[in-house]
Design a protein around this motif. Structure first.
Motif, short mmCIF file in Angstrom:
data_model
loop_
_atom_site.label_atom_id
_atom_site.label_comp_id
_atom_site.label_asym_id
_atom_site.label_seq_id
_atom_site.Cartn_x
_atom_site.Cartn_y
_atom_site.Cartn_z
N ASP A 59 0.81 -1.21 0.00
CA ASP A 59 0.00 0.00 0.00
C ASP A 59 0.85 1.27 0.00
N ASN A 60 1.95 1.26 0.78
CA ASN A 60 2.74 2.49 0.79
C ASN A 60 3.88 2.49 -0.24
N PHE A 61 3.82 1.60 -1.19
CA PHE A 61 4.72 1.65 -2.35
C PHE A 61 4.09 2.60 -3.37
N GLN A 62 4.69 3.77 -3.51
CA GLN A 62 4.08 4.81 -4.35
C GLN A 62 4.37 4.59 -5.83
N VAL A 63 3.45 5.09 -6.62
CA VAL A 63 3.61 4.98 -8.07
C VAL A 63 3.67 6.37 -8.68
N THR A 64 4.87 6.76 -9.10
CA THR A 64 5.01 8.03 -9.83
C THR A 64 5.66 7.78 -11.19
N PHE B 68 7.47 2.19 -14.36
CA PHE B 68 7.98 0.88 -13.92
C PHE B 68 7.43 0.52 -12.53
N GLN B 69 7.13 1.55 -11.74
CA GLN B 69 6.61 1.28 -10.39
C GLN B 69 5.22 0.66 -10.47
N GLN B 70 4.42 1.14 -11.43
CA GLN B 70 3.09 0.55 -11.62
C GLN B 70 3.23 -0.91 -12.05
N THR C 133 13.73 -4.04 -2.31
CA THR C 133 13.62 -4.58 -0.95
C THR C 133 12.27 -4.20 -0.34
N HIS C 134 11.85 -2.96 -0.59
CA HIS C 134 10.56 -2.48 -0.08
C HIS C 134 9.42 -3.40 -0.54
N GLN D 92 17.33 9.21 -3.63
CA GLN D 92 17.77 10.56 -4.00
C GLN D 92 16.61 11.48 -4.32
N GLY D 93 15.40 11.01 -4.00
CA GLY D 93 14.25 11.90 -4.12
C GLY D 93 13.53 11.87 -5.46
N ALA D 94 13.48 10.70 -6.07
CA ALA D 94 12.77 10.57 -7.35
C ALA D 94 11.28 10.83 -7.21
N LYS D 95 10.84 10.88 -5.95
CA LYS D 95 9.43 11.07 -5.62
C LYS D 95 8.89 12.39 -6.18
N ALA D 96 9.75 13.43 -6.16
CA ALA D 96 9.31 14.77 -6.52
C ALA D 96 8.86 14.88 -7.98
#
Ligand SMILES: Nc1ncnc2c1ncn2[C@@H]1O[C@H](COP(=O)(O)OP(=O)(O)OP(=O)(O)O)[C@@H](O)[C@H]1O
Ligand SMILES: [Mg+2]
Ligand SMILES: [Zn+2]
Length: 246
Positions: free
Chosen positions: A74-79, A82-84, A118-119, A242-246
């Motif tokens: 659930d807390n694995f974010q998709v931005t 590849f994350q999706q 790992t997450h 390194q903050g790919a979230k932004a």
């Protein structure tokens, strides 16, 4: 819900609840239930507290590092795309978890640092643990260290038993060390034993598939891909660290 004693239609483990009490955390919870012969049985601990306590104990026993204890699907974010892709694979795996465990369906997570391998693996383990399964997390270096530390007191097989016997194993950081013959043999033993017993493993590595195949051998890679097992590439533009979230 209603007050004590008039609530026999509410069930606890399939039996009618007899009395209720107040849990400071969970509010109104069953305190006793009616047995098959009309006998009354007390429930010592709030069932919800008990469930949480057991989950906590299994998590403690899983060797999942503290940093990853709260990592879930659930807390694995998709931005990023590849994350999706990787999250869907993990969700599908979990949706069919019982079958995947029964059939020893493994996964191989490959990709650069900080892409969430790992997450996501810990998220799957978390799910397995919450369904009462035993899951273990170990990095290859820790695995090797444990075998070395027990030389002279236990056989290698005895030391590895805990890793070969658990329902679900995460083997992290495969291929970081050059790998002596003995180290590779330890890895082979764990992976082959789990394969033979039809137990699933998530293998995680920064190596490319060809490199991992060179490292572990075609046989092992084939076995990890059997029964619908998948090699899952994590390809991020940047490391999440390194903050790919932004
Ligand atoms: N999609 C994501 N959503 C939320 N957090 C993420 C995501 N991807 C990575 N993270 C977080 O970023 C940190 C690094 O991720 P993680 O350790 O899983 O990467 P990794 O692919 O295993 O890297 P390495 O190969 O270096 O071990 C962790 O704290 C993790 O929870
Ligand atoms: Mg990692
Ligand atoms: Zn409670």
């Amino acid at each position: 819900m209603t007050s004590c004693n008039d609530n026999t239609q509410v069930l606890f483990n399939g039996r009618p609840v007899h009395y209720w009490r107040e849990c400071p955390v969970h509010g109104k919870v069953p305190a006793s239930y009616v047995g098959v012969y009309g006998d009354i049985w007390p429930i010592d601990e709030c069932p919800k507290c008990k469930e949480q306590r057991l989950m906590e104990e299994r998590l403690n026993g899983s060797m999942i590092p503290k940093r990853f204890r709260n990592k879930t699907l659930d807390n694995f974010q998709v931005t990023e795309k590849f994350q999706q892709f990787v999250k869907t694979i993990a969700q599908d795996y979990v949706a069919d978890l019982e079958n995947n465990i029964a059939n020893g369906v493994s996964l191989v997570f490959l990709g650069p640092c900080g892409t969430g391998k790992t997450h996501l693996a810990c998220g799957i383990a978390h799910e397995a643990i919450s369904r009462g399964r035993t899951a273990l997390f170990v990095s290859v270096s820790t695995l090797i260290r444990k075998v070395r530390a027990s030389w002279g007191t236990k056989t290698e097989e005895e030391t590895l038993k805990v890793f070969t016997d658990c329902d679900f194993l995460i083997l992290d950081e495969v291929g970081i060390q050059a790998g002596t013959e003995n180290e590779r043999n330890i890895l082979f033993d764990v992976l082959n034993t789990r394969y033979a017993d039809m137990r699933p493993t998530i293998v995680i590595s920064n190596l490319k598939l060809v490199e991992l195949t060179n490292y572990l051998g075609t046989r092992i890679i084939d076995r990890l891909s059997e029964n619908g097992g998948q090699v899952v590439p994590f390809k991020g533009a940047k490391s999440f660290r390194q903050g790919a979230k932004a």
